[in-house]
Design a protein around this motif. Structure first.
Motif, PDB file in Angstrom:
ATOM      1  N   UNK A 212       1.025  -1.246   0.050  1.00 46.11           N
ATOM      2  CA  UNK A 212      -0.062  -0.047  -0.025  1.00 46.11           C
ATOM      3  C   UNK A 212       0.853   1.087   0.105  1.00 46.11           C
ATOM      4  N   UNK A 213       0.638   1.997  -0.814  1.00 45.89           N
ATOM      5  CA  UNK A 213       1.402   3.593  -1.039  1.00 45.89           C
ATOM      6  C   UNK A 213       0.421   4.642  -0.580  1.00 45.89           C
ATOM      7  N   UNK A 214       0.055   5.560  -1.506  1.00 45.02           N
ATOM      8  CA  UNK A 214      -1.132   6.406  -1.066  1.00 45.02           C
ATOM      9  C   UNK A 214      -2.387   5.916  -0.550  1.00 45.02           C
ATOM     10  N   UNK A 215      -3.078   6.707   0.214  1.00 49.15           N
ATOM     11  CA  UNK A 215      -4.355   6.094   0.880  1.00 49.15           C
ATOM     12  C   UNK A 215      -5.413   5.973  -0.262  1.00 49.15           C
TER      13      UNK A 215
ATOM     14  N   UNK B  50       4.535   4.515  -6.324  1.00 51.27           N
ATOM     15  CA  UNK B  50       3.622   3.797  -6.960  1.00 51.27           C
ATOM     16  C   UNK B  50       3.782   2.226  -6.646  1.00 51.27           C
ATOM     17  N   UNK B  51       2.859   1.714  -5.864  1.00 47.83           N
ATOM     18  CA  UNK B  51       3.075   0.350  -5.305  1.00 47.83           C
ATOM     19  C   UNK B  51       3.290  -0.761  -6.349  1.00 47.83           C
TER      20      UNK B  51
ATOM     21  N   UNK C  90       9.898   3.558   2.736  1.00 51.57           N
ATOM     22  CA  UNK C  90       9.264   3.913   3.811  1.00 51.57           C
ATOM     23  C   UNK C  90       8.059   4.599   3.584  1.00 51.57           C
ATOM     24  N   UNK C  91       7.632   5.094   2.529  1.00 48.06           N
ATOM     25  CA  UNK C  91       6.262   5.751   2.348  1.00 48.06           C
ATOM     26  C   UNK C  91       5.289   4.665   1.981  1.00 48.06           C
ATOM     27  N   UNK C  92       5.844   3.527   2.141  1.00 48.95           N
ATOM     28  CA  UNK C  92       4.748   2.412   1.638  1.00 48.95           C
ATOM     29  C   UNK C  92       4.746   1.148   2.796  1.00 48.95           C
ATOM     30  N   UNK C  93       3.795   0.437   2.959  1.00 47.39           N
ATOM     31  CA  UNK C  93       3.586  -0.643   3.892  1.00 47.39           C
ATOM     32  C   UNK C  93       3.319  -1.986   3.187  1.00 47.39           C
TER      33      UNK C  93
END
Length: 465
Positions: A216-219, A233-234, A362-365
């Motif tokens: 997951x990247x942006x919400x 971009x995931x 870091x910005x993705x999970x």
């Protein structure tokens, strides 16, 4: 000592009656996955119980939360404590026959037909998988009892009715009946010959563990014109991660992945080399030509004796007609790892997840689905006395050396027998690659059925000595 020719003669003379019993069983649509056929599954089990009881077995139908199990025992009179005791396994349930319009004849109206090549084939759902296969050892036992009044071993038969739907009742049943079912070893008749003239024993089965990841990247999904560039971009993250799973030589790069993997013994490599297998033909049959696995390893070694990491599915973003200029919020992938040797499924899963987490910015999970513990590989020593005796029995019937082969897939029952009942398995079957298992027009060659029975007659003699 019993004249083996007398038993073989009994099997030959009874072939027509054996075929009648097979066709009667095939006519029962014992489709375990469809609740509408619950009564038919029970009817198939009842028929097998009746046949075994008539042979002198102590046979019964055992209820489970799903479809019932057939359990039967035969102990020769005056049997000594040293007489070996073996379990024989098969399954009476079958796959759904769909699509029905692809069948030349109705799936549950079995037929014997001679092809233009002169080969006689038995058609119908379950002729090969597994009704024809399991009846090869039942009819061999019938021949022994007909000719001699007894068997050369103590025998336990276990026929389940849920193999084609995942065997949900099997593990609890084995645990609850461990004392009754534990034997010196098990024989499983649900495998293939090497080819139509060469018998085989499967001694290697790969294990497997699977996983599913979500990055997951942006919400929310983003406009690629407004956010393309600065926004993670995931799908790009996922693609990069998956591209690092293998090096340029086809080896898996996950740290510790090959722990427990041994090189193929020279004797087995030489034996497989004599099977006249064509790597080129293997790939050509599926529209390929360039080997893509580990360099320096032939196809048989790759499929039977090497582990793999495969991506089975990738999705995310927009997949409809035309285009949609988005950066997706999520990207997903499914993976499976085929295991060999002493690879530990949980260690492989843990190592992969650590590898994957390290590739996520870091910005993705990243999240992982829970798929269970997986199963380790199974290897049965090709040098074991039971393998050698079985191979000799097969050679006596087919007049060819028995091929000791591997399987790229998994047969869970073999692991259950080992882990729950504490016994190894011998996998002997007479299926062929063109039997169309799970497909329309399933068939079993008459030679597979007839000489399969004769093979079991010889195997019973060999393992009873």
């Amino acid at each position: 000592m019993t004249d083996i020719n007398a038993v073989l003669g009994a099997a030959d003379r009874a072939l027509d009656q054996s075929l009648d019993r097979l066709f009667d069983l095939v006519r029962i649509p014992s489709i375990s996955t469809d609740p509408a056929y619950k009564a038919d599954c029970r009817r198939a089990g009842e028929r097998i119980v009746a046949d075994l009881s008539a042979l002198g077995f102590s046979a019964s139908l055992r209820d489970t939360p799903g479809h019932p199990m057939v359990v039967a025992h035969f102990e020769p009179k005056d049997a000594s404590a040293k007489l070996p005791h073996f379990l024989f396994y098969g399954h009476y349930d079958v796959q759904p026959p769909d699509p029905l319009d692809k069948w030349t004849t109705p799936p549950f109206e079995p037929q014997k037909r001679t092809g233009k090549d002169g080969v006689v084939r038995l058609y119908g759902r379950g002729t090969a998988d597994d009704k024809g296969q399991l009846l090869t050892f039942v009819e061999a036992m019938r021949a022994w009892i007909t000719a001699t009044g007894t068997l050369p071993i103590k025998a336990t038969i276990l026929i389940e009715g849920e193999e084609e739907s995942g065997s949900p009742s099997l593990i609890p049943f084995l645990k609850e009946n461990k004392a009754e079912l534990a034997c010196d070893a098990a024989f499983v008749c649900d495998t293939n010959m090497w080819d139509a003239k060469t018998p085989a024993i499967t001694t290697r089965l790969r294990g497997m563990v699977k996983d599913e990841i979500t990055i997951t990247g942006p919400r929310v999904d983003l406009h690629s014109g407004a956010y393309g560039g600065p926004a993670a971009n995931p799908l790009r993250v996922l693609s990069k991660l998956l591209s690092k799973l293998h090096d340029k030589n086809g080896r898996v790069t996950i740290p510790g992945f090959y722990d427990g993997v041994s090189d193929l013994p020279k004797e087995m490599k030489a034996q497989w080399g004599k099977l006249n297998f064509s790597d080129k033909k293997f790939l050509k049959e599926v529209g390929l030509s360039v080997p893509a696995g580990e360099k320096g390893k032939g196809v048989l070694e790759q499929v039977w004796a090497r582990p793999t990491a495969e991506v089975n599915g990738i999705w995310g973003g927009y997949n409809g007609a035309g285009t949609k200029t988005v950066i997706p919020s999520e990207a997903h992938a499914k993976l499976t790892f085929r295991l060999v040797g002493k690879q530990n499924p949980q260690k492989i899963l843990k190592a992969f997840r650590a590898f994957a987490k390290a590739e996520v910015p870091k910005d993705c999970k990243i999240e992982f689905a829970a798929y269970g513990s997986g199963s380790p590989a199974t290897e049965i020593a090709e040098t074991s006395p039971l393998i050698r005796k079985t191979a000799q029995g097969l050679k006596e019937e087919w007049k060819r050396d028995t091929a000791l082969i591997g399987s790229g897939g998994s047969i869970p029952i073999v692991r259950y027998f080992k882990d729950i009942l504490g016994m190894d398995s011998v996998l002997v079957g007479f299926g062929l690659n063109d039997d169309a298992l799970h497909s329309p027009n399933e068939k079993y060659n008459l030679t597979s059925f007839h000489r399969g029975i004769r093979s079991w007659v010889r195997i019973l003699a060999a393992i009873g000595r």
